[in-house]
Design a protein around this motif. Structure first.
Motif, PDB file in Angstrom:
ATOM      1  N   SER A  75     -42.053  11.926  16.020  1.00  7.93           N
ATOM      2  CA  SER A  75     -42.002  12.969  17.052  1.00  7.93           C
ATOM      3  C   SER A  75     -40.719  13.793  16.969  1.00  7.93           C
ATOM      4  CB  SER A  75     -42.118  12.347  18.449  1.00  7.93           C
ATOM      5  OG  SER A  75     -40.995  11.528  18.734  1.00  7.93           O
ATOM      6  N   ALA A  76     -39.816  13.444  16.048  1.00  9.26           N
ATOM      7  CA  ALA A  76     -38.522  14.129  15.943  1.00  9.26           C
ATOM      8  C   ALA A  76     -38.687  15.559  15.457  1.00  9.26           C
ATOM      9  CB  ALA A  76     -37.612  13.356  15.005  1.00  9.26           C
ATOM     10  N   ILE A  77     -37.978  16.481  16.116  1.00 10.63           N
ATOM     11  CA  ILE A  77     -37.913  17.874  15.670  1.00 10.63           C
ATOM     12  C   ILE A  77     -36.458  18.330  15.776  1.00 10.63           C
ATOM     13  CG2 ILE A  77     -40.262  18.369  16.488  1.00 10.63           C
ATOM     14  CD1 ILE A  77     -38.930  19.995  18.784  1.00 10.63           C
ATOM     15  N   ALA A  78     -36.148  19.453  15.128  1.00 15.73           N
ATOM     16  CA  ALA A  78     -34.811  20.043  15.237  1.00 15.73           C
ATOM     17  C   ALA A  78     -34.812  21.075  16.350  1.00 15.73           C
ATOM     18  CB  ALA A  78     -34.401  20.684  13.916  1.00 15.73           C
ATOM     19  N   VAL A  79     -33.767  21.088  17.158  1.00 13.91           N
ATOM     20  CA  VAL A  79     -33.643  22.082  18.223  1.00 13.91           C
ATOM     21  C   VAL A  79     -33.504  23.465  17.597  1.00 13.91           C
ATOM     22  CG1 VAL A  79     -32.229  22.895  20.147  1.00 13.91           C
ATOM     23  CG2 VAL A  79     -32.570  20.432  19.791  1.00 13.91           C
ATOM     24  N   TRP A  85     -32.522  27.976  23.925  1.00  9.70           N
ATOM     25  CA  TRP A  85     -32.709  26.558  23.649  1.00  9.70           C
ATOM     26  C   TRP A  85     -31.471  25.720  23.946  1.00  9.70           C
ATOM     27  CZ3 TRP A  85     -37.495  24.942  22.735  1.00  9.70           C
ATOM     28  CH2 TRP A  85     -38.441  25.887  22.306  1.00  9.70           C
ATOM     29  N   THR A  86     -30.425  26.337  24.455  1.00 11.60           N
ATOM     30  CA  THR A  86     -29.162  25.627  24.672  1.00 11.60           C
ATOM     31  C   THR A  86     -29.333  24.382  25.526  1.00 11.60           C
ATOM     32  OG1 THR A  86     -27.924  27.689  24.482  1.00 11.60           O
ATOM     33  CG2 THR A  86     -26.830  25.864  25.593  1.00 11.60           C
ATOM     34  N   CYS A  87     -30.195  24.457  26.523  1.00 11.17           N
ATOM     35  CA  CYS A  87     -30.358  23.335  27.446  1.00 11.17           C
ATOM     36  C   CYS A  87     -31.233  22.214  26.886  1.00 11.17           C
ATOM     37  CB  CYS A  87     -30.891  23.819  28.787  1.00 11.17           C
ATOM     38  SG  CYS A  87     -29.674  24.781  29.726  1.00 11.17           S
ATOM     39  N   LEU A  88     -31.738  22.401  25.672  1.00 14.49           N
ATOM     40  CA  LEU A  88     -32.431  21.309  24.999  1.00 14.49           C
ATOM     41  C   LEU A  88     -31.450  20.512  24.141  1.00 14.49           C
ATOM     42  CD1 LEU A  88     -35.147  19.911  24.524  1.00 14.49           C
ATOM     43  CD2 LEU A  88     -35.557  21.506  22.629  1.00 14.49           C
ATOM     44  N   GLY A  89     -30.426  21.203  23.621  1.00 16.15           N
ATOM     45  CA  GLY A  89     -29.428  20.550  22.778  1.00 16.15           C
ATOM     46  C   GLY A  89     -28.830  21.539  21.817  1.00 16.15           C
ATOM     47  N   ALA A  90     -27.890  21.074  21.024  1.00 15.68           N
ATOM     48  CA  ALA A  90     -27.248  21.942  20.031  1.00 15.68           C
ATOM     49  C   ALA A  90     -28.255  22.324  18.959  1.00 15.68           C
ATOM     50  CB  ALA A  90     -26.057  21.229  19.412  1.00 15.68           C
ATOM     51  N   ALA A  91     -28.188  23.555  18.507  1.00 16.38           N
ATOM     52  CA  ALA A  91     -29.096  24.029  17.463  1.00 16.38           C
ATOM     53  C   ALA A  91     -29.023  23.111  16.249  1.00 16.38           C
ATOM     54  CB  ALA A  91     -28.740  25.455  17.071  1.00 16.38           C
ATOM     55  N   GLY A  92     -30.179  22.701  15.762  1.00 15.36           N
ATOM     56  CA  GLY A  92     -30.242  21.833  14.595  1.00 15.36           C
ATOM     57  C   GLY A  92     -30.187  20.348  14.909  1.00 15.36           C
ATOM     58  N   VAL A 128     -35.797  12.378  40.154  1.00 17.24           N
ATOM     59  CA  VAL A 128     -34.816  11.671  40.976  1.00 17.24           C
ATOM     60  C   VAL A 128     -33.700  11.089  40.124  1.00 17.24           C
ATOM     61  CG1 VAL A 128     -34.495   9.779  42.619  1.00 17.24           C
ATOM     62  CG2 VAL A 128     -36.570  11.185  42.712  1.00 17.24           C
ATOM     63  N   GLY A 129     -34.033  10.665  38.921  1.00 15.66           N
ATOM     64  CA  GLY A 129     -33.009  10.087  38.066  1.00 15.66           C
ATOM     65  C   GLY A 129     -33.521   9.805  36.668  1.00 15.66           C
ATOM     66  N   VAL A 130     -32.574   9.708  35.721  1.00 19.53           N
ATOM     67  CA  VAL A 130     -32.873   9.348  34.337  1.00 19.53           C
ATOM     68  C   VAL A 130     -31.826   8.345  33.884  1.00 19.53           C
ATOM     69  CG1 VAL A 130     -33.047  10.151  31.934  1.00 19.53           C
ATOM     70  CG2 VAL A 130     -33.859  11.616  33.803  1.00 19.53           C
ATOM     71  N   SER A 131     -32.272   7.225  33.383  1.00 17.14           N
ATOM     72  CA  SER A 131     -31.342   6.286  32.770  1.00 17.14           C
ATOM     73  C   SER A 131     -31.884   5.905  31.403  1.00 17.14           C
ATOM     74  CB  SER A 131     -31.160   5.039  33.639  1.00 17.14           C
ATOM     75  OG  SER A 131     -32.393   4.358  33.798  1.00 17.14           O
ATOM     76  N   SER A 132     -30.983   5.529  30.499  1.00 15.23           N
ATOM     77  CA  SER A 132     -31.418   5.201  29.152  1.00 15.23           C
ATOM     78  C   SER A 132     -30.558   4.098  28.573  1.00 15.23           C
ATOM     79  CB  SER A 132     -31.354   6.436  28.239  1.00 15.23           C
ATOM     80  OG  SER A 132     -30.003   6.836  28.050  1.00 15.23           O
ATOM     81  N   VAL A 133     -31.144   3.395  27.605  1.00 16.87           N
ATOM     82  CA  VAL A 133     -30.427   2.398  26.817  1.00 16.87           C
ATOM     83  C   VAL A 133     -30.657   2.754  25.353  1.00 16.87           C
ATOM     84  CG1 VAL A 133     -30.216  -0.037  26.237  1.00 16.87           C
ATOM     85  CG2 VAL A 133     -30.817   0.623  28.570  1.00 16.87           C
ATOM     86  N   PRO A 134     -29.639   3.164  24.571  1.00 16.44           N
ATOM     87  CA  PRO A 134     -28.238   3.247  24.992  1.00 16.44           C
ATOM     88  C   PRO A 134     -28.004   4.378  26.005  1.00 16.44           C
ATOM     89  CG  PRO A 134     -28.492   4.224  22.833  1.00 16.44           C
ATOM     90  CD  PRO A 134     -29.823   3.612  23.172  1.00 16.44           C
ATOM     91  N   ALA A 135     -26.870   4.311  26.683  1.00 17.05           N
ATOM     92  CA  ALA A 135     -26.540   5.285  27.720  1.00 17.05           C
ATOM     93  C   ALA A 135     -26.349   6.675  27.116  1.00 17.05           C
ATOM     94  CB  ALA A 135     -25.277   4.860  28.460  1.00 17.05           C
ATOM     95  N   GLY A 136     -26.546   7.695  27.949  1.00 23.67           N
ATOM     96  CA  GLY A 136     -26.277   9.059  27.533  1.00 23.67           C
ATOM     97  C   GLY A 136     -27.478   9.851  27.071  1.00 23.67           C
ATOM     98  N   GLY A 137     -28.644   9.215  27.005  1.00 22.22           N
ATOM     99  CA  GLY A 137     -29.839   9.942  26.596  1.00 22.22           C
ATOM    100  C   GLY A 137     -30.258  10.963  27.640  1.00 22.22           C
ATOM    101  N   ARG A 138     -30.806  12.079  27.180  1.00 14.31           N
ATOM    102  CA  ARG A 138     -31.230  13.164  28.078  1.00 14.31           C
ATOM    103  C   ARG A 138     -32.736  13.346  27.998  1.00 14.31           C
ATOM    104  NH1 ARG A 138     -27.560  15.740  24.864  1.00 14.31           N
ATOM    105  NH2 ARG A 138     -29.194  17.181  24.196  1.00 14.31           N
ATOM    106  N   PHE A 139     -33.299  13.828  29.103  1.00  9.73           N
ATOM    107  CA  PHE A 139     -34.723  14.140  29.185  1.00  9.73           C
ATOM    108  C   PHE A 139     -34.894  15.572  29.646  1.00  9.73           C
ATOM    109  CE2 PHE A 139     -38.122  14.669  32.428  1.00  9.73           C
ATOM    110  CZ  PHE A 139     -39.215  14.671  31.573  1.00  9.73           C
ATOM    111  N   ALA A 140     -35.860  16.272  29.039  1.00  5.73           N
ATOM    112  CA  ALA A 140     -36.224  17.618  29.492  1.00  5.73           C
ATOM    113  C   ALA A 140     -37.734  17.783  29.389  1.00  5.73           C
ATOM    114  CB  ALA A 140     -35.525  18.683  28.664  1.00  5.73           C
TER     115      ALA A 140
END
Length: 215
Positions: A75-79, A85-92, A128-140
């Protein structure tokens, strides 16, 4: 005569038990392909609930508790590049996406308010919230138009101008749609959602936790 009455009573008891079982969403282990609505919003008997609706092999409501949604490494793609697209992540950079367009090898995930009466719409949807293991993961969660431009619906990115904890404009009653469910890194995520009828002034669902395994 007593035997007949006892038989009828047993039949009635069994029928009630079956009805009770079918009224409660079942739990599944892991789902990683197929059509489903992650946010299935139902209004029944004055109560608002959130569950997962599946369509294959049969229509069913699953409890998010005990159900894991999985996004494999394919499922991996490049931003993409560009300010949109800035709010999805850094380009590439790499993100993992359950796409808006159906791919038989991945989840085709959406949201559904078809069981919300018009008088109870629109639905306010909160991340309401997002948590991840490992920490720091983002969801959009975002949609793209015919030209491929994104519109973000919910976003846990903390960069300036990116966080969206409440769905802009709400979700109209009678809606069934699909979007892109994106995660910034491999790991196990817990996404917490809450819905409220009448644009936030009506009946609220409990806060419901969804588990998503990425990578």
């Amino acid at each position: 005569m007593r035997l007949v009455h006892r038989t009828l009573a047993l039949v009635a008891t069994a029928t009630a038990a079956i009805v009770g079982l079918t009224a409660t969403p079942a739990a599944a282990a892991t789902i990683e392909t197929g059509h489903l609505d992650i946010l299935d919003i139902d209004y029944t008997g004055g109560a608002l609930t959130l569950d997962i609706k599946t369509y294959s092999p049969a229509n069913d409501d699953l409890s998010p508790a005990g159900t894991t949604l999985r996004l494999p490494s394919i499922s991996a793609i490049a931003v993409p590049s560009g300010s949109a697209w800035t709010c999805l992540g850094a380009a590439g950079s790499t993100v993992y996406v359950a796409p808006q367009t159906e791919n038989p090898n991945l989840l085709w995930a959406g949201w559904n308010t078809e069981d919300v009466p018009a008088a109870q719409g629109p639905v306010r949807m909160e991340l309401v919230g997002v948590s991840s293991v490992p920490a720091g993961g983002r969801f959009a969660l975002y949609t793209t138009n015919a030209f491929g431009a994104p519109t973000f619906r919910l976003n846990s990115h903390t960069a300036a101008g990116c966080p969206i904890s409440v769905w802009p404009g709400n979700i109209g009653a009678g809606t069934h749609a699909h979007g892109n469910w994106a995660f910034s890194a491999p790991g196990t995520y817990t996404l917490s959602f809450r819905a409220t009828t009448q644009g936030g002034s009506g009946v609220a669902s409990p806060t419901v936790n969804y588990t998503v395994q990425v990578g």
